[in-house]
Design a protein around this motif. Structure first.
Motif, PDB file in Angstrom:
ATOM      1  N   ARG A 113       4.301  -4.544   2.367  1.00 59.64           N
ATOM      2  CA  ARG A 113       5.402  -5.408   2.815  1.00 59.64           C
ATOM      3  C   ARG A 113       4.967  -6.339   3.943  1.00 59.64           C
ATOM      4  N   LEU A 114       3.856  -5.978   4.610  1.00 57.36           N
ATOM      5  CA  LEU A 114       3.439  -6.728   5.806  1.00 57.36           C
ATOM      6  C   LEU A 114       2.283  -7.691   5.531  1.00 57.36           C
ATOM      7  N   HIS A 145       2.233 -10.732   4.725  1.00 61.54           N
ATOM      8  CA  HIS A 145       2.432 -12.043   5.347  1.00 61.54           C
ATOM      9  C   HIS A 145       2.147 -12.039   6.851  1.00 61.54           C
ATOM     10  N   ALA A 146       2.081 -10.858   7.453  1.00 59.20           N
ATOM     11  CA  ALA A 146       1.863 -10.803   8.904  1.00 59.20           C
ATOM     12  C   ALA A 146       0.414 -11.122   9.257  1.00 59.20           C
ATOM     13  N   ASP A 152       0.275  -1.600   4.627  1.00 56.03           N
ATOM     14  CA  ASP A 152       1.682  -1.684   4.204  1.00 56.03           C
ATOM     15  C   ASP A 152       1.875  -2.995   3.440  1.00 56.03           C
ATOM     16  N   TYR A 162      -1.137  -3.681   8.971  1.00 56.00           N
ATOM     17  CA  TYR A 162      -0.860  -4.837   8.107  1.00 56.00           C
ATOM     18  C   TYR A 162      -1.542  -4.673   6.750  1.00 56.00           C
TER      19      TYR A 162
END
Lengths: 226, 226
Positions: free
Chosen positions: B195-196, B198-199, B193, B190
């Motif tokens: 893009r992740l 929000h995870a 990356d 998380y």
């Protein structure tokens, strides 16, 4: 590698199609077993038996039983999101109660997805490769953004409020489904002991009530049409 | 039975006290291991090793590893409820935001309890005797009623709204804790990356926001004082 390079193109295509068909059959067998017995009780051996393969052969298609169920969870997100966004996109406006009903109704119609929503962070994401987690997360984040856009359009939510809404809906659908489906022995206990009446949970009415109050309490206004 | 009837009373009392001390040591060892590694990864063998017993001896005190963790979940409910009710009972009035902060703060201070809240319906209640489920449920329902009385007094909730509030708080604390604690490899993914981003979930601010909006949206008024 050498032998595959010397394969004629149509043969490679045929074997790629065969591989995909086999993967699909495995996913469908796991889905049917999970639906019937609950995800928790389905083993890799069960899935292999249902699809008529040896366990060792099945492991050429998927890393672990958890990867199979994580792939089904990703499918569940795509299908839930398509269904919910299809409903919401058709509305010019909606009240918090109407959005809550649409979100809850499309979740409650997918009991296997509700089961998987609780299993994914507890069990599934912890027994697969990092690349499987990454591609699973990218699917879910894409669908969260897609649903989020509809929620923002209809209710004027911020991005953070839209994310909170989806996290609340999916976390509670998973948790409430587990409480509502405790297995036959415990269910019998709840029904037979009058002190335990409150332990029997109904997912859909409770989740609708909670989401309606939550969305109402955000106190936002839909942006003016146009 | 005959031999126990011929035991002198003080000897029976001593052995009852020894049994209780042993049970307590087992629970404390399981708590420490669960806190350090996450409940999911703690086996009965780990607990037996930590307390210096053979696994077969440990099974004279508890039915299964799940019964040990279910007993810790019941303890968690008693302690959380005592802490939260102690806070709420000291207030003559409170806003939805203040109640949400009290509920969330006392849950977030108990990470092991949050972990157990998600594990209980999925895993723990399914591998113990019916009598263990019954006594666990009676403890939790008693504490739910106790917390519910404070919520009704401060915010004028109905009984059903008070139950929904506690179910929402505990379901989400369990689910969000699992998402916020995905294990070191997935956490690294998380963070690495973009893009992740929000995870990565933060339990306390999200749960406070959700409960505040939910309690606000119920739109109830505290009953007049007196």
């Amino acid at each position: 590698m050498m032998s595959s390079m010397s394969e004629p193109a149509f043969q490679r295509a045929r074997s790629a199609a065969a591989k995909q068909a086999r993967e699909q059959a495995i996913l469908e067998a796991a889905h049917a077993l999970g639906r019937r017995h609950g995800v928790r009780d389905v083993t890799l051996t069960d899935i292999a038996a249902a699809v008529g393969m040896h366990k060792s052969a099945l492991l050429r298609y998927f890393e672990t039983r958890e990867q199979i169920f994580l792939a089904l969870t990703a499918d569940g997100w795509r299908q839930w999101s398509a269904d919910l966004c299809g409903d919401l996109a058709g509305r010019a406006r909606a009240t918090p109660a109407e959005v809550a009903e649409a979100v809850t109704g499309t979740l409650a119609a997918r009991p296997m997805f509700c089961d998987l929503l609780a299993q994914a962070p507890l069990n599934l994401e912890r027994n697969v490769s990092i690349e499987s987690v990454r591609s699973f997360k990218l699917v879910t984040l894409g669908e969260v953004e897609r649903i989020g856009r509809e929620l923002r359009r209809l209710l004027g939510l911020t991005e953070s409020q839209a994310f909170d809404t989806i996290a609340t809906a999916t976390s509670m659908a998973g948790a409430l489904w587990q409480m509502a489906t405790p297995g036959p022995r415990v269910r019998e206990l709840y029904l037979s002991d009058p002190r335990l009446g409150h332990a029997l949970v109904e997912v859909e009415p409770r989740l609708t009530r909670v989401l309606t109050a939550y969305l109402t309490g955000l106190g936002t206004e839909a942006p003016p049409a146009g």
